[in-house]
Design a protein around this motif. Structure first.
Motif, PDB file in Angstrom:
ATOM      1  N   LEU A   1      42.744  42.918  43.061  1.00 35.65           N
ATOM      2  CA  LEU A   1      43.055  42.165  41.839  1.00 35.65           C
ATOM      3  C   LEU A   1      42.713  40.690  42.009  1.00 35.65           C
ATOM      4  O   LEU A   1      42.065  40.073  41.145  1.00 35.65           O
ATOM      5  CB  LEU A   1      44.527  42.333  41.486  1.00 35.65           C
ATOM      6  CG  LEU A   1      45.074  41.423  40.380  1.00 35.65           C
ATOM      7  CD1 LEU A   1      44.372  41.694  39.054  1.00 35.65           C
ATOM      8  CD2 LEU A   1      46.577  41.592  40.241  1.00 35.65           C
ATOM      9  N   LEU A   2      43.142  40.100  43.140  1.00 44.16           N
ATOM     10  CA  LEU A   2      42.913  38.671  43.351  1.00 44.16           C
ATOM     11  C   LEU A   2      41.431  38.371  43.531  1.00 44.16           C
ATOM     12  O   LEU A   2      40.940  37.334  43.066  1.00 44.16           O
ATOM     13  CB  LEU A   2      43.702  38.203  44.575  1.00 44.16           C
ATOM     14  CG  LEU A   2      45.230  38.264  44.421  1.00 44.16           C
ATOM     15  CD1 LEU A   2      45.923  37.840  45.718  1.00 44.16           C
ATOM     16  CD2 LEU A   2      45.690  37.375  43.266  1.00 44.16           C
ATOM     17  N   LEU A   3      40.709  39.272  44.198  1.00 47.74           N
ATOM     18  CA  LEU A   3      39.264  39.081  44.328  1.00 47.74           C
ATOM     19  C   LEU A   3      38.605  39.183  42.956  1.00 47.74           C
ATOM     20  O   LEU A   3      37.690  38.413  42.630  1.00 47.74           O
ATOM     21  CB  LEU A   3      38.688  40.134  45.282  1.00 47.74           C
ATOM     22  CG  LEU A   3      37.179  40.077  45.541  1.00 47.74           C
ATOM     23  CD1 LEU A   3      36.748  38.689  46.000  1.00 47.74           C
ATOM     24  CD2 LEU A   3      36.765  41.120  46.572  1.00 47.74           C
ATOM     25  N   GLY A   4      39.079  40.097  42.119  1.00 47.96           N
ATOM     26  CA  GLY A   4      38.572  40.190  40.751  1.00 47.96           C
ATOM     27  C   GLY A   4      38.825  38.912  39.969  1.00 47.96           C
ATOM     28  O   GLY A   4      37.933  38.410  39.267  1.00 47.96           O
TER      29      GLY A   4
ATOM     30  N   ASP B   1      31.376  35.624  37.549  1.00 50.27           N
ATOM     31  CA  ASP B   1      30.753  36.887  37.965  1.00 50.27           C
ATOM     32  C   ASP B   1      31.518  38.039  37.317  1.00 50.27           C
ATOM     33  O   ASP B   1      32.373  38.676  37.938  1.00 50.27           O
ATOM     34  CB  ASP B   1      30.773  36.994  39.494  1.00 50.27           C
ATOM     35  CG  ASP B   1      30.149  38.287  40.000  1.00 50.27           C
ATOM     36  OD1 ASP B   1      29.606  39.051  39.186  1.00 50.27           O
ATOM     37  OD2 ASP B   1      30.236  38.547  41.218  1.00 50.27           O
ATOM     38  N   LEU B   2      31.199  38.329  36.062  1.00 52.60           N
ATOM     39  CA  LEU B   2      31.962  39.323  35.318  1.00 52.60           C
ATOM     40  C   LEU B   2      31.734  40.738  35.850  1.00 52.60           C
ATOM     41  O   LEU B   2      32.656  41.549  35.875  1.00 52.60           O
ATOM     42  CB  LEU B   2      31.589  39.260  33.833  1.00 52.60           C
ATOM     43  CG  LEU B   2      31.892  37.934  33.123  1.00 52.60           C
ATOM     44  CD1 LEU B   2      31.640  38.072  31.619  1.00 52.60           C
ATOM     45  CD2 LEU B   2      33.321  37.493  33.375  1.00 52.60           C
ATOM     46  N   ALA B   3      30.516  41.034  36.302  1.00 50.85           N
ATOM     47  CA  ALA B   3      30.241  42.375  36.840  1.00 50.85           C
ATOM     48  C   ALA B   3      31.023  42.607  38.128  1.00 50.85           C
ATOM     49  O   ALA B   3      31.634  43.671  38.328  1.00 50.85           O
ATOM     50  CB  ALA B   3      28.745  42.547  37.087  1.00 50.85           C
ATOM     51  N   GLY B   4      31.002  41.583  38.991  1.00 50.60           N
ATOM     52  CA  GLY B   4      31.753  41.700  40.243  1.00 50.60           C
ATOM     53  C   GLY B   4      33.241  41.773  40.000  1.00 50.60           C
ATOM     54  O   GLY B   4      33.968  42.514  40.675  1.00 50.60           O
ATOM     55  N   ALA B   5      33.737  40.999  39.022  1.00 48.50           N
ATOM     56  CA  ALA B   5      35.164  41.024  38.688  1.00 48.50           C
ATOM     57  C   ALA B   5      35.555  42.386  38.152  1.00 48.50           C
ATOM     58  O   ALA B   5      36.590  42.950  38.533  1.00 48.50           O
ATOM     59  CB  ALA B   5      35.466  39.930  37.665  1.00 48.50           C
ATOM     60  N   SER B   6      34.720  42.933  37.277  1.00 51.42           N
ATOM     61  CA  SER B   6      35.009  44.235  36.689  1.00 51.42           C
ATOM     62  C   SER B   6      35.109  45.314  37.765  1.00 51.42           C
ATOM     63  O   SER B   6      36.003  46.172  37.730  1.00 51.42           O
ATOM     64  CB  SER B   6      33.905  44.601  35.690  1.00 51.42           C
ATOM     65  OG  SER B   6      34.119  45.887  35.154  1.00 51.42           O
TER      66      SER B   6
END
Length: 400
Positions: free
Chosen positions: A357-360, A368-373
C-alpha cells in the motif's frame, strides 16, 4: 579428551527440560541436574534423558544451589545452562572447540532471548560467562541474579569473549509463571538490599523486576538509584540498559523530554544497542522532524547490521524499520529512496499488505499510476478489506 559437564538447577521444569537436554546431550560428557523440590515430572524427565539427578533443599539462594551442582561435576569444563535454554548444532561445535584451548579459564557467550512476533525487536542478546574450567575456587555469588565472574577474576583467570549463542525461551513461559517468578525475585532482592544498600547491580535488577510487575514509578526510582550508586564497577552495558529502561518508562508515562535524554545517554555506555536511535526516531516523527528521524533510523540499521564494528545486542525487525524509514523519506519528499525502502521491507517481511500500500502511495505521488495500480492490486490480494488500497486504485483509474 577434554571432558565437559553441563550443570542445571531445576524446579517444576517439565515443560522445557526435555528440549534443553536433547539440545546438549550430543556434545557434553555428563549432565548434572540438581532438583530443588519439583512436584511435577521434572525428575522423571531428567532421568529418562540420562541426566544424573541430585536433590537439594531450596534455601532461597540461587548461588548455593548452583554451587551444589558444581560439586557433583567431574568434567574439566563446566557449562551452566537453564532448563528453558537450548544450544543448536553450530554453537555446540563452537563450545567443544573453545574448550580445547589451554590459555583461557572461562568463556562468555551471547544469550539470545527471542521475542514474540509484532515487536520491533526479534531478539535480545546479553553477554554472560557460561563456560569455565572446573576449579574449587570458582563459585557462584549472590542469592539472586548470581554471578560466576567475580571468583574467576579473583583467580586472575583469562576470560574469552565469543559469538557463541545460547537460546533462552523466556517468552514461552505462562503469564502466571512470569508473575510468580517476578514476585519471588522481588522478595529476594529486597532482602538482599537490607544487607547491602549500596550495590547498583541490585538496584538495576530491582528496577527490572518492578517493571515486569507493572510498577512503573518504583522501577524509575530503582533505576535512578542504580545510576546514583554506581562506583565504576558495574558493567557499562548495564548502565546503558539502565538508561534505556528509563527512556522506555518515561516514554510510557508521557515525559518525552526525559525519555529523549536517557535514550541519548545509552550510546555512551552501550553503543551496540540500536533501540535508543529507534526511540529517538519515533520522537522525531511525532514532531514532524522527518530528516532527523531518517538519521536515527539509518543509524539503528547500521548498528543492527553490525556495520559499526560491534555485535548488535538487539536483532531488529528490519522489515518494520525499512517500512518506517520509507514512510519518513516519503514524508520528506524523497520518493525514489522511499520506494527502495518499501521494496526492502517487502523482501524481508512476510506477505503483508501495508508495504505494498505504501509503495503504491509513493508511486502515485510521483505520478507513476501504472506502478501504483500494480501495488494497490497486490495489497488487495493480500488483504481484500484494505480500504486505502481500494481508494488508491480508484484514483489510478478514475473512469472505470
Amino acid at each position: 579428551m577434554t571432558q565437559l559437564s553441563a550443570c542445571l538447577i531445576v524446579k517444576n521444569e517439565a515443560l522445557f527440560l526435555s528440549h534443553c537436554i536433547e539440545s546438549i546431550r550430543s556434545f557434553v560428557d555428563e549432565i548434572i541436574v540438581v532438583d530443588t523440590g519439583s512436584d511435577d515430572d521434572t525428575v522423571e524427565i531428567a532421568c529418562r534423558h540420562g541426566a544424573q539427578v541430585y536433590h537439594f533443599a531450596w534455601i532461597d539462594d540461587f548461588s548455593t544451589a548452583r554451587n551444589e551442582s558444581l560439586c557433583h561435576a567431574k568434567g574439566d569444563w563446566i557449562l551452566y545452562i537453564d532448563a528453558d535454554e537450548t544450544v543448536d548444532a553450530i554453537n555446540a561445535a563452537k563450545i567443544r572447540q573453545v574448550t580445547t584451548r589451554k590459555d583461557i579459564t572461562a568463556v562468555t557467550v551471547r544469550q539470545c532471548i527471542p521475542q514474540q512476533s509484532g515487536n520491533i525487536a526479534n531478539a535480545f542478546y546479553s553477554e554472560y560467562c557460561r563456560l569455565f574450567r572446573r576449579h574449587p575456587a570458582i563459585r557462584f555469588e549472590g542469592k539472586i541474579h548470581e554471578q560466576i565472574l567475580p571468583s574467576i577474576e579473583r583467580l586472575g583467570g583469562k576470560v574469552l569473549c565469543t559469538d557463541i549463542v545460547i537460546h533462552h525461551w523466556a517468552y514461552a513461559a505462562s503469564e502466571e509463571k512470569k508473575q510468580r517468578r517476578a514476585e519471588r525475585n522481588l522478595r529476594y532482592l529486597l532482602t538482599e538490599l537490607d544487607r547491602n544498600q549500596d550495590d547498583p547491580f541490585l538496584y538495576f535488577n530491582l528496577g527490572m523486576t518492578y517493571r515486569e510487575l507493572g510498577r512503573r514509578y518504583a522501577a524509575i526510582h530503582s533505576f535512578h538509584y542504580a545510576l546514583n550508586k554506581d562506583d565504576g564497577c558495574i558493567k557499562r552495558e548495564l548502565l546503558g540498559q539502565t538508561h534505556l529502561n528509563l527512556a522506555k518508562l518515561y516514554l510510557e508515562s508521557g515525559d518525552k523530554t526525559s525519555a529523549a535524554h536517557h535514550a541519548q545517554m545509552v550510546a555512551t555506555f552501550d553503543p551496540a544497542n540500536p533501540l535508543p536511535d529507534y526511540m529517538l526516531a519515533t520522537l522525531a516523527i511525532e514532531k514532524g522532524r522527518y530528516k532527523k528521524a531518517i538519521f536515527h533510523l539509518e543509524k539503528a540499521l547500521r548498528i543492527a547490521k553490525g556495520e559499526t564494528g560491534v555485535f548488535s545486542n538487539v536483532e531488529l525487525n528490519l522489515a518494520q524499520i525499512y517500512l518506517e524509514l520509507g514512510s519518513c523519506r516519503c514524508a520528506a519528499g524523497d520518493f525514489v529512496n522511499a520506494e527502495h525502502d518499501f521494496v526492502r521491507s517487502m523482501n524481508l517481511g512476510p506477505a503483508v499488505a501495508l508495504p505494498c500500500l505504501l509503495l503504491g502511495n509513493c508511486r502515485f505521488l510521483r505520478g507513476d499510476l501504472a506502478g501504483a495500480s500494480e501495488m494497490f492490486k497486490r495489497a488487495l490480494s493480500l488483504n481484500p478489506l484494505l480500504e486505502g488500497a481500494r481508494h488508491g486504485l480508484s484514483l489510478c483509474h478514475p473512469h472505470e
